[in-house]
Each structure stands twice: as structure tokens, then as C-alpha cells.
Design a protein around this motif. Structure first.
Motif, PDB file in Angstrom:
ATOM      1  N   UNK A  32     -49.954  81.222  39.702  1.00 19.91           N
ATOM      2  CA  UNK A  32     -51.396  81.561  40.413  1.00 19.91           C
ATOM      3  C   UNK A  32     -52.095  80.124  40.346  1.00 19.91           C
ATOM      4  N   UNK A  33     -51.668  79.246  41.282  1.00 20.54           N
ATOM      5  CA  UNK A  33     -52.156  78.052  41.184  1.00 20.54           C
ATOM      6  C   UNK A  33     -53.574  77.556  41.411  1.00 20.54           C
ATOM      7  N   UNK A  34     -54.241  78.490  41.956  1.00 18.78           N
ATOM      8  CA  UNK A  34     -55.836  78.370  42.134  1.00 18.78           C
ATOM      9  C   UNK A  34     -56.470  79.840  42.044  1.00 18.78           C
ATOM     10  N   UNK A  35     -57.473  79.999  42.423  1.00 22.05           N
ATOM     11  CA  UNK A  35     -58.362  81.335  42.250  1.00 22.05           C
ATOM     12  C   UNK A  35     -57.924  82.288  43.255  1.00 22.05           C
ATOM     13  N   UNK A  36     -57.119  81.989  44.283  1.00 21.21           N
ATOM     14  CA  UNK A  36     -56.811  82.580  45.349  1.00 21.21           C
ATOM     15  C   UNK A  36     -55.533  83.269  45.522  1.00 21.21           C
ATOM     16  N   UNK A  37     -54.593  82.167  45.347  1.00 22.26           N
ATOM     17  CA  UNK A  37     -53.003  82.264  45.947  1.00 22.26           C
ATOM     18  C   UNK A  37     -52.064  82.763  44.618  1.00 22.26           C
ATOM     19  N   UNK A  38     -51.332  83.683  45.140  1.00 20.57           N
ATOM     20  CA  UNK A  38     -50.197  84.123  43.812  1.00 20.57           C
ATOM     21  C   UNK A  38     -48.831  84.072  44.788  1.00 20.57           C
ATOM     22  N   UNK A  39     -48.237  83.033  43.887  1.00 17.48           N
ATOM     23  CA  UNK A  39     -46.815  82.701  44.466  1.00 17.48           C
ATOM     24  C   UNK A  39     -45.425  83.014  43.883  1.00 17.48           C
ATOM     25  N   UNK A  40     -44.298  83.301  44.610  1.00 15.88           N
ATOM     26  CA  UNK A  40     -42.912  83.506  44.050  1.00 15.88           C
ATOM     27  C   UNK A  40     -42.194  82.224  44.651  1.00 15.88           C
ATOM     28  N   UNK A  41     -41.727  81.626  43.485  1.00 15.64           N
ATOM     29  CA  UNK A  41     -40.586  80.410  44.028  1.00 15.64           C
ATOM     30  C   UNK A  41     -39.325  80.887  43.555  1.00 15.64           C
ATOM     31  N   UNK A  42     -38.189  80.786  44.340  1.00 16.00           N
ATOM     32  CA  UNK A  42     -36.989  80.809  44.023  1.00 16.00           C
ATOM     33  C   UNK A  42     -36.437  79.635  43.962  1.00 16.00           C
ATOM     34  N   UNK A  43     -35.669  79.214  42.954  1.00 11.49           N
ATOM     35  CA  UNK A  43     -35.283  77.620  42.917  1.00 11.49           C
ATOM     36  C   UNK A  43     -34.084  77.609  43.757  1.00 11.49           C
TER      37      UNK A  43
END
Lengths: 116, 114
Positions: free
Chosen positions: A69-80
Motif C-alpha cells: 500500500x504505497x500511499x493512502x489510496x492505492x493497493x498493489x499486487x506485484x508478480x516478480x
């Protein structure tokens, strides 16, 4: 009415490449989730996230996957390093914990990931 | 451990006739149960939910479901099908606790013919 949004709607990538799927949960929600649905199969839980850390994860969610959750609004999924079998629809969801029905999860429209 | 079994992978009805989509669950604790609908190329929409209040639950678009603890069932019904009801339906179980995973059934495809 507030809703969960996801970008992009469709992502095509080459095997071995890294991808980041993005989600904006509903603003007053505190729990965030990722699920995936391989074509023709059922929806499977990947991970839940609360208070800036993973609260639960499935066996699918191995070291290739990470969430943030890099900031107050986004939520990310990373696949390497994507594999062919990562091709699926990925759904983000969010829920709040105060009041009744606190495990009702609200889903985004999904990101279709195609790995070539 | 929790699990959900949707007894029919495909149900076909005529417009105007009743709909019955069957779901049985297994849970060690008092569960929360949901039905979600997914229209083609769309996301998951909550139809209705059971969270230990009334056992007969009414949802959107005329759907309802009855929680039967003795039968461990949560079947979805609608008195009269509409063409727009054609979609994939998922029965879902979870613990009534924030942050826990939803466990999905395999889904039932509902077809509605005119």
C-alpha cells in the motif's frame, strides 16, 4: 456509491516479466484483498492485508507475489517473474471492520492478466 | 476448515419459471454465507448475505436464500427468472471475522431461455 477500482482492465505481458496490478479500495475500508480466477475455474483467495502488513495468505501466494500500500489510496499486487499459469483475472476487494457485517467484501471489476 | 459445494454446475430455466441454485457448506464455526453473481466480462456483485441474523435472506433483483443449519444448506431461489439473470453464481462461505478469506464454490452457470 463508493466502489473499488482496478487498473489496467487488461494487461498482456511476456513470461518472466514483472507486472504490477493496481487497485483503489473504498476510502474508509481497512482490509484489502486479492483473489484470482483462472479461466473456467473458481475464484481463489491470494492474500489479505491490514495495517500495512499481510494478515493471511494462501499457498498460491508464494515468493513471486508481493503486496503493498504505497500511499493512502492505492493497493498493489506485484508478480516478480510471471509464468504462463499466472494468466487469470485478478480481483481486488476491500472491507471495513466497524459495525455489523464486517466481513462483507466489495470487489473491483478485475484485471485480466495474459502471460505469453 | 471451511468449504462450499455447489451441487449443479449448470442450470437451465425458461423465463418466468422459478430458479433454484443449490449450495451446501461445511464450517467448524458459525459461518457467514454469501451469494455473488458474475455477469460476462464483469466483476463480482454481492446478491445477498447471511450473517447470523434472519435465516431467510432477501437480496437484490428478487433473489432470496434460506440458511438451514440442520441441512448445512444455503440455496438461492427466485420465483420468476428473467433473461437478465443469466450469469455465473457463486456461493461463498467465510468466518464472521474481519480480514478472513472468502471461500468460493465452483460456481453455477444459469441459462435463461425465452
Amino acid at each position: 456509491e463508493p466502489e473499488v477500482t482496478q487498473t489496467p482492465s487488461h494487461q498482456v505481458t511476456q513470461m518472466g516479466q514483472e507486472v504490477i496490478l493496481r487497485c483503489v479500495p473504498i476510502s474508509n475500508h481497512l482490509y484489502f484483498y486479492w483473489y484470482r480466477q483462472i479461466l473456467g475455474q473458481k475464484v481463489e483467495f491470494l492474500v489479505s492485508f491490514y495495517n500495512n502488513e499481510i494478515s493471511e495468505k494462501s499457498e498460491i501466494f508464494d515468493d513471486q507475489f508481493s503486496v503493498e500500500r504505497p500511499d493512502g489510496s492505492n493497493f498493489t499486487l506485484k508478480i516478480r517473474s510471471t509464468k504462463l499459469e499466472d494468466s487469470a483475472m485478478y480481483f481486488c476487494a476491500s472491507s471495513h471492520i466497524f459495525g455489523g457485517d464486517y466481513n462483507e467484501q466489495f470487489f473491483g471489476p478485475g484485471t485480466r492478466l495474459t502471460v505469453l | 476448515a471451511q468449504s462450499v459445494t455447489q451441487l449443479d454446475s449448470h442450470v437451465s430455466v425458461s423465463e418466468g419459471t422459478p430458479v433454484l441454485l443449490r449450495c451446501n457448506y461445511s464450517s467448524s464455526y458459525s459461518p457467514s454465507l454469501f451469494w455473488y453473481v458474475q455477469h460476462p466480462n464483469k466483476g463480482l456483485q454481492l446478491l445477498l448475505k447471511y450473517t447470523s441474523a434472519a435465516t431467510l435472506v432477501k437480496g437484490i433483483n428478487g433473489f432470496e436464500a434460506e440458511f438451514k443449519k440442520s441441512e448445512t444448506s444455503f440455496h438461492l431461489t427466485k420465483p420468476s427468472a428473467h433473461m437478465s439473470d443469466a450469469a455465473e453464481y457463486f456461493c461463498v462461505v467465510t468466518y464472521n471475522q474481519a480480514g478472513t478469506a472468502l471461500i468460493f464454490g465452483k460456481g453455477t452457470t444459469l441459462s435463461v431461455s425465452s
